[in-house]
Design a protein around this motif. Structure first.
Motif, mmCIF file in Angstrom:
data_model
loop_
_atom_site.group_PDB
_atom_site.id
_atom_site.type_symbol
_atom_site.label_atom_id
_atom_site.label_comp_id
_atom_site.label_asym_id
_atom_site.label_seq_id
_atom_site.Cartn_x
_atom_site.Cartn_y
_atom_site.Cartn_z
ATOM 1 N N SER A 129 -6.390 1.890 -10.118
ATOM 2 C CA SER A 129 -5.130 2.617 -10.239
ATOM 3 C C SER A 129 -5.102 3.407 -11.542
ATOM 4 N N GLU A 130 -4.678 4.665 -11.452
ATOM 5 C CA GLU A 130 -4.558 5.519 -12.635
ATOM 6 C C GLU A 130 -3.128 5.431 -13.159
ATOM 7 N N THR A 131 -2.922 4.532 -14.121
ATOM 8 C CA THR A 131 -1.596 4.324 -14.692
ATOM 9 C C THR A 131 -1.534 4.960 -16.067
ATOM 10 N N ALA A 132 -0.530 5.797 -16.266
ATOM 11 C CA ALA A 132 -0.397 6.513 -17.540
ATOM 12 C C ALA A 132 -0.304 5.524 -18.701
ATOM 13 N N GLY A 133 -1.080 5.792 -19.752
ATOM 14 C CA GLY A 133 -1.023 4.958 -20.949
ATOM 15 C C GLY A 133 -1.835 3.685 -20.878
ATOM 16 N N VAL A 134 -2.445 3.404 -19.734
ATOM 17 C CA VAL A 134 -3.240 2.183 -19.583
ATOM 18 C C VAL A 134 -4.725 2.541 -19.607
ATOM 19 N N LYS A 135 -5.451 1.938 -20.531
ATOM 20 C CA LYS A 135 -6.871 2.232 -20.677
ATOM 21 C C LYS A 135 -7.669 1.633 -19.522
ATOM 22 N N ALA A 136 -8.535 2.440 -18.929
ATOM 23 C CA ALA A 136 -9.364 1.968 -17.816
ATOM 24 C C ALA A 136 -10.405 0.971 -18.332
ATOM 25 N N PRO A 137 -10.778 -0.011 -17.499
ATOM 26 C CA PRO A 137 -11.778 -0.997 -17.926
ATOM 27 C C PRO A 137 -13.120 -0.339 -18.239
ATOM 28 N N GLY A 138 -13.808 -0.857 -19.258
ATOM 29 C CA GLY A 138 -15.134 -0.364 -19.597
ATOM 30 C C GLY A 138 -16.199 -1.014 -18.737
ATOM 31 N N ASN A 139 -17.434 -0.554 -18.902
ATOM 32 C CA ASN A 139 -18.508 -1.041 -18.041
ATOM 33 C C ASN A 139 -18.815 -2.524 -18.221
ATOM 34 N N SER A 140 -18.696 -3.027 -19.445
ATOM 35 C CA SER A 140 -18.962 -4.454 -19.660
ATOM 36 C C SER A 140 -17.970 -5.311 -18.886
ATOM 37 N N GLU A 141 -16.713 -4.879 -18.884
ATOM 38 C CA GLU A 141 -15.683 -5.608 -18.145
ATOM 39 C C GLU A 141 -15.933 -5.535 -16.646
ATOM 40 N N ILE A 142 -16.364 -4.351 -16.166
ATOM 41 C CA ILE A 142 -16.648 -4.197 -14.740
ATOM 42 C C ILE A 142 -17.837 -5.055 -14.331
ATOM 43 N N GLN A 186 0.826 -1.206 0.000
ATOM 44 C CA GLN A 186 0.000 0.000 0.000
ATOM 45 C C GLN A 186 0.863 1.260 0.000
ATOM 46 N N ASP A 187 1.890 1.247 0.837
ATOM 47 C CA ASP A 187 2.789 2.395 0.920
ATOM 48 C C ASP A 187 3.511 2.606 -0.405
ATOM 49 N N GLN A 188 3.975 1.520 -0.997
ATOM 50 C CA GLN A 188 4.677 1.638 -2.268
ATOM 51 C C GLN A 188 3.752 2.143 -3.376
ATOM 52 N N GLN A 189 2.515 1.623 -3.430
ATOM 53 C CA GLN A 189 1.561 2.046 -4.452
ATOM 54 C C GLN A 189 1.244 3.536 -4.330
ATOM 55 N N LYS A 190 1.062 4.002 -3.098
ATOM 56 C CA LYS A 190 0.773 5.416 -2.875
ATOM 57 C C LYS A 190 1.924 6.293 -3.340
ATOM 58 N N LYS A 191 3.139 5.874 -3.028
ATOM 59 C CA LYS A 191 4.308 6.648 -3.449
ATOM 60 C C LYS A 191 4.482 6.606 -4.967
ATOM 61 N N LYS A 192 4.167 5.452 -5.572
ATOM 62 C CA LYS A 192 4.248 5.353 -7.032
ATOM 63 C C LYS A 192 3.316 6.348 -7.714
ATOM 64 N N GLU A 193 2.115 6.465 -7.173
ATOM 65 C CA GLU A 193 1.106 7.324 -7.791
ATOM 66 C C GLU A 193 1.346 8.798 -7.505
ATOM 67 N N GLN A 194 1.826 9.104 -6.288
ATOM 68 C CA GLN A 194 1.894 10.509 -5.874
ATOM 69 C C GLN A 194 3.299 11.104 -5.890
ATOM 70 N N ILE A 195 4.321 10.265 -5.689
ATOM 71 C CA ILE A 195 5.683 10.794 -5.532
ATOM 72 C C ILE A 195 6.586 10.475 -6.717
ATOM 73 N N LEU A 196 6.471 9.246 -7.255
ATOM 74 C CA LEU A 196 7.384 8.820 -8.309
ATOM 75 C C LEU A 196 7.399 9.757 -9.517
ATOM 76 N N PRO A 197 6.235 10.234 -10.021
ATOM 77 C CA PRO A 197 6.285 11.162 -11.168
ATOM 78 C C PRO A 197 7.109 12.421 -10.864
ATOM 79 N N ALA A 198 6.992 12.916 -9.626
ATOM 80 C CA ALA A 198 7.751 14.123 -9.256
ATOM 81 C C ALA A 198 9.245 13.817 -9.163
ATOM 82 N N LEU A 199 9.598 12.637 -8.667
ATOM 83 C CA LEU A 199 11.009 12.269 -8.550
ATOM 84 C C LEU A 199 11.677 12.198 -9.917
ATOM 85 N N TYR A 200 10.946 11.685 -10.921
ATOM 86 C CA TYR A 200 11.499 11.617 -12.273
ATOM 87 C C TYR A 200 11.846 13.014 -12.796
ATOM 88 N N GLN A 201 11.057 14.003 -12.415
ATOM 89 C CA GLN A 201 11.330 15.379 -12.846
ATOM 90 C C GLN A 201 12.477 15.997 -12.052
#
Length: 428
Positions: A181-194, A118-133
């Motif tokens: 999870s909001e991953t750049a470049g990855v299409k979110a599942p549609g309603n039929s899949e959900i 959980q901690d790693q996922q949160k940092k990936k989503e919120q911190i990792l993009p900033a670290l790359y910059q």
């Protein structure tokens, strides 16, 4: 006789094998005695046990098999700790700050892995993009550049675990990544899949805390014109005569209530009431709380604990032609605006024998008492936040929530805000 003894021994062994223990240790200065253990059903916490502190520790023994999210709530401090169970022992300690739970140390294997992920996922989503910059501004051989690259490497490497040994962790992690999870470049599942997922997935869905966020994602995929049509497809597929279908229906009714989509809330509440099959506890509770607060229903009485500006003992004891009841909290910014408007009109309301009653969802006593000093109408609070008894009784999903009742305590209006209160009362 030997066979009977053998069978009995096997039964006892199996019974105790299915149990697991939970042990939670607090600092000596944590001023709480009792604690309540909850399991999860969709987005609802269900109480299953109670324990008292002994040697700064609370011990629970869970008799039924359970895999999923759990919570222990300390009512005296309005604090809680969350963790998972994989039907195995749970062990954790926590530190405090200002009398509240601060840092939690998970000591059993399953929770160490889960909260590490959980901690790693949160940092990936919120911190990792900033670290790359940020790292582009520093030389790789500088001390800070090396530290940045090390942290980027850490966050880019997934924590490994045995999926067969930890099935709930694998279920939560994989489905959170796929559906939420909001991953750049990855299409979110549609309603039929959900819809297919909600219909076919196992019972971890109800215990994982993923159900409501996935339903909100499903509804967000639909435009306003197709919302009812898409919801109908979902409910037809999951089958309202099943526990899964009824839990999803209950969640949807509450979501539509939270987001003030009244027409759909009423539509699906009517469908729930029309069901001829056995209704599970979850949907039954949703129907009951809505019936309690329907226009024309008698507002359930509430006995005050420590009310301000009154000597009455309950809402029913208040003598007024009408009562405006507001559920609020001192930390709610929307409430602040509404209360400001109420203060300017309170004397006019009183002159027409209309009383205001505030029931607070505060948990911090100081914050509540300081605010109440400024308010001239009747106020009371259990100081249990969203664990307050009136949350379910009065179908509260957001603050502020208003009800207007007549002299017989019958509900005559459920306004969205104080302007609508005044319009209904003809005082605008």
């Amino acid at each position: 006789m030997k066979n009977i003894i053998l069978l009995t021994s096997l039964f006892i062994a199996t019974f105790y094998k299915a149990q697991f223990a939970i042990s939670i240790k607090a600092p000596i200065d944590f001023n709480a005695s009792e604690a309540y253990l909850y399991k999860l059903n969709g987005s609802k916490d269900l109480i299953i046990d109670k324990a008292f502190k002994k040697n700064n520790t609370w011990d629970f023994n869970v008799k039924e098999k359970y895999e999923g999210m759990m919570k222990v709530y300390f009512p005296e401090t309005n604090s809680s700790v969350t963790f998972i169970s994989e039907n195995s022992n749970v062990l954790l300690n926590f530190t405090t700050k200002n009398g509240k739970v601060a840092k939690i140390d998970y000591l059993d294997e399953a929770n160490k892995i889960f909260y590490g992920l959980q901690d790693q996922q949160k940092k990936k989503e919120q911190i990792l993009p900033a670290l790359y910059q940020i790292v582009t501004f520093y030389r790789d051989d500088s001390a800070f550049g090396k530290a940045l690259n090390d942290e980027i490497g850490n966050l880019s490497t997934n924590i490994s675990y045995n999926a067969e040994k930890h099935p709930f962790i694998d279920y939560y992690t994989s489905n959170y990544k796929k559906y939420l999870s909001e991953t750049a470049g990855v299409k979110a599942p549609g309603n039929s899949e959900i819809i297919n997922f909600l219909n076919s997935t196992n019972n971890y869905l109800e215990t994982s805390s993923l159900l409501r966020p996935i339903l909100i994602s499903f509804l967000s995929n639909s435009n306003k014109a197709s919302l009812a049509e898409e919801t109908d497809k979902l409910l037809k597929t999951v089958n309202l005569e099943t526990p899964r279908g009824q839990t999803i229906l209950s969640e949807l009714i509450e979501i539509f209530n939270v987001y003030s989509i009244k027409d759909l809330k009423d539509k699906y509440l009517a469908e729930a009431k029309a069901l001829k099959c056995t209704i599970n506890d979850r949907l039954s509770g949703t129907i009951k709380s809505n019936e309690n607060t329907a226009i024309g229903s008698v507002f359930p009485n509430y006995k005050f604990i420590a009310p301000s500006n009154t000597k009455t003992k309950s809402i029913y004891d208040i003598k007024a032609d009408k009562k405006v009841i507001i559920f609020w909290a001192s930390t709610c910014s929307h409430c602040e605006k509404e209360i400001g408007e109420m203060l300017t009109k309170y004397n006019e309301l009183k002159s027409k024998n209309i009383e205001v009653v505030g029931l607070s969802l505060d948990s911090d006593k100081h914050s509540y008492t300081e605010k109440v000093k400024l308010l001239p109408w009747i106020n009371d609070s259990e100081l249990k936040g969203w664990y307050s008894s009136y949350v379910d009784t009065y179908n509260i999903h957001a603050t502020p929530t208003f009800y207007i009742v007549d002299v017989s305590n019958k509900i005559i209006s459920n306004p969205d805000n104080f302007v609508e209160v005044l319009n209904f009362l003809g005082l605008k």
